[in-house]
Design an enzyme around this catalytic site. Structure first.
Site, PDB file in Angstrom:
ATOM      1  N   HIS A 280      19.066  60.998 -45.900  1.00  0.00           N
ATOM      2  CA  HIS A 280      19.791  59.948 -46.636  1.00  0.00           C
ATOM      3  C   HIS A 280      20.234  58.812 -45.711  1.00  0.00           C
ATOM      4  O   HIS A 280      19.729  57.715 -45.838  1.00  0.00           O
ATOM      5  CB  HIS A 280      20.989  60.491 -47.429  1.00  0.00           C
ATOM      6  N   ASP A 331      13.737  65.513 -52.535  1.00  0.00           N
ATOM      7  CA  ASP A 331      15.093  66.044 -52.579  1.00  0.00           C
ATOM      8  C   ASP A 331      15.334  66.940 -53.792  1.00  0.00           C
ATOM      9  O   ASP A 331      14.914  68.078 -53.823  1.00  0.00           O
ATOM     10  CB  ASP A 331      16.093  64.876 -52.504  1.00  0.00           C
TER      11      ASP A 331
HETATM   12 ZN   LIG Z   1      19.282  67.324 -50.050  1.00  0.00          ZN
END
Ligand SMILES: [Zn+2]
Length: 452
Positions: A280, A331
């Site tokens: 991220h 993800d």
């Molecule tokens: Zn994750």
């Protein structure tokens, strides 16, 4: 012989016989090429020759790309797709649903769900998945007879689906980080935790690498691992992945407790470096960007998830300009479309900066095929000697007709993937996975998880 093994042996037979292929277009490290003859021996590219005649070689459809790397996945989150938006859906709606599913997954259900999810990834052109694994133990703090039963399910799932696996085993010790320090685990989180970092290390020490599996380490986040337990998770020879600054609240709590950012805390623990991936890196400061870049860490952007969870958009271009590597992940698997993630990365950058062309198509292809941060440096490029992973993307669909092959990654989607090889073996042909109806496999795996 069961159906999968029978199918596998048929594919291997076919692979052994047909070792020369010809692609009208291919994306080589030097750029787009035409009339490319590809030879494979022992699962690796033995020759790649542009401008060659087909000469009886089998023809590949569309444009040939290297295999795609999905650098960040939580397979069990696939069960949450289309289930977290009731009443509009807040972060807490999502987390409540995630915990509900997490509480119902056992090794058999995990195998079925991960197998179907990895097959969905293969259909999208993924040949290697980095599974960020924290669903370790049964609910309630007990242990399975095999403490790595859930990891074993993931390994089997990847083998059945025909994809390579980097199993990023996550240390997860605390229930969160508030202004007053780390919080105790709540009942659902207990199954994520080994109790202490030493117990985590003991369990992970019994996991082993194989030809198709690499073991990596993961720090779930500075929310879930206290400062003194960060360094023991670092092993310089293995990939290390960690969620970093996905939301502002993590930064605020870290600042309140430690007086620094999560990236600074990880730096002090010796956790950044060329084998580290910061997942991220959405809310990072200019100083964090410099630390991630100068340490040659990789940043993994997961735009579909960052959009879905209203996380925000991280400074991707600045991170790469500072020296960081770049990878992409699906993800939570709210969508499984790595080509779509690459396009989203560039489009989010355009929205963030009001400028076009933040990443060239060739840079997006490099991010899509980045295998180094998953521990597979000999994979992800159409070059002699590399593992023979290859993806053919059709250039004659309603989405791709008329597209310049050099810009294919900004137009194509998972639905345009026709053929996928892993180590020279076809896993997907004609848009069909060797396991058959993957939609049915997903439905069968997901429905028991929502029965009360
Ligand atoms: Zn994750």
């Amino acid at each position: 012989m069961n159906a999968v093994l029978a199918e596998d042996s048929r594919i291997r037979e076919k692979s052994a016989k047909s070792r020369r292929w010809w692609a009208a277009r291919a994306l080589l490290p030097t750029g787009p090429a035409s009339d490319v003859l590809i030879e494979v021996a022992d699962g690796r590219f033995a020759a790649i020759t542009a401008g060659a005649a087909a000469n009886g070689a089998a023809r590949l459809p569309g444009v040939a790309l290297p295999g795609l790397a999905n650098a960040h996945s939580h397979a069990f989150h696939r069960a949450l797709r289309g289930r977290t938006h009731a009443g509009g859906g807040t972060f807490w709606t999502w987390r409540e649903a995630m915990y509900a599913v997490a509480g119902r997954v056992d090794p058999d259900r995990y195998l079925a769900l991960a197998r179907a999810t990895y097959a969905e990834m293969a259909l999208a052109g993924v040949t290697t998945v980095g599974e960020f694994h924290y669903l370790h133990h049964p609910p309630g703090g007990a242990r399975y007879d095999d403490p790595n039963a859930m990891a074993a399910a993931l390994r089997q799932a990847a083998a059945d689906a025909g994809v390579r696996l980097t199993l990023l085993d996550a240390c997860y010790l605390a229930g969160g980080l508030g202004p007053g320090g780390h919080l105790p685990l709540d009942p659902v989180q207990q199954r994520f935790s080994d109790g202490t970092v030493d117990a985590w290390a003991d369990r992970v020490s019994t996991l082993h690498d194989s030809d198709r599996v690499r073991i990596g380490h993961a720090i779930h986040s500075v929310r879930a691992v206290p400062r003194d337990d960060l360094a023991p998770v670092v092993e310089p020879a293995r990939p290390l992945h960690v969620h970093v600054s996905e939301q502002p609240a993590e930064n605020e709590a870290c600042q309140a407790v430690y007086g620094c950012s999560p990236t600074e805390l990880l730096t002090d623990a010796g956790a950044l470096g060329p084998m580290t991936t910061a997942v991220h890196a959405t809310h990072v400061s200019a100083f964090d960007v410099a630390l991630l870049g100068s340490s040659r860490s990789t940043v993994c952007f997961c735009p579909s998830t960052e959009r879905d969870l209203a996380d925000g958009t991280g400074p991707a271009r600045e991170l790469v300009d500072a020296g960081a590597g770049l990878s992409l992940g699906s993800d939570q698997n709210a969508t499984v479309d790595l080509l779509g993630e690459a396009r989203a990365l560039e489009e989010d950058e355009r929205l963030r900066t009001l400028h076009r062309g933040r990443f060239a198509p060739a840079e997006l292809l490099l991010a899509l095929t980045a295998h180094d941060s998953l521990g597979w440096p000999d994979t992800g490029a159409l070059v002699v000697g590399a593992r023979a992973d290859l993806v053919c993307v059709r250039d004659d669909t309603v989405r791709t007709a008329g597209v310049d092959p050099a810009q294919l990654v900004l137009a194509a989607s998972a639905a345009d993937v026709d053929t996928v090889w892993v180590d020279g073996v076809a896993v997907v042909e004609g848009g069909r996975h060797r396991l058959g109806d993957v939609g049915r496999l997903l439905a069968d795996a997901i429905s028991p998880l929502w029965e009360s």
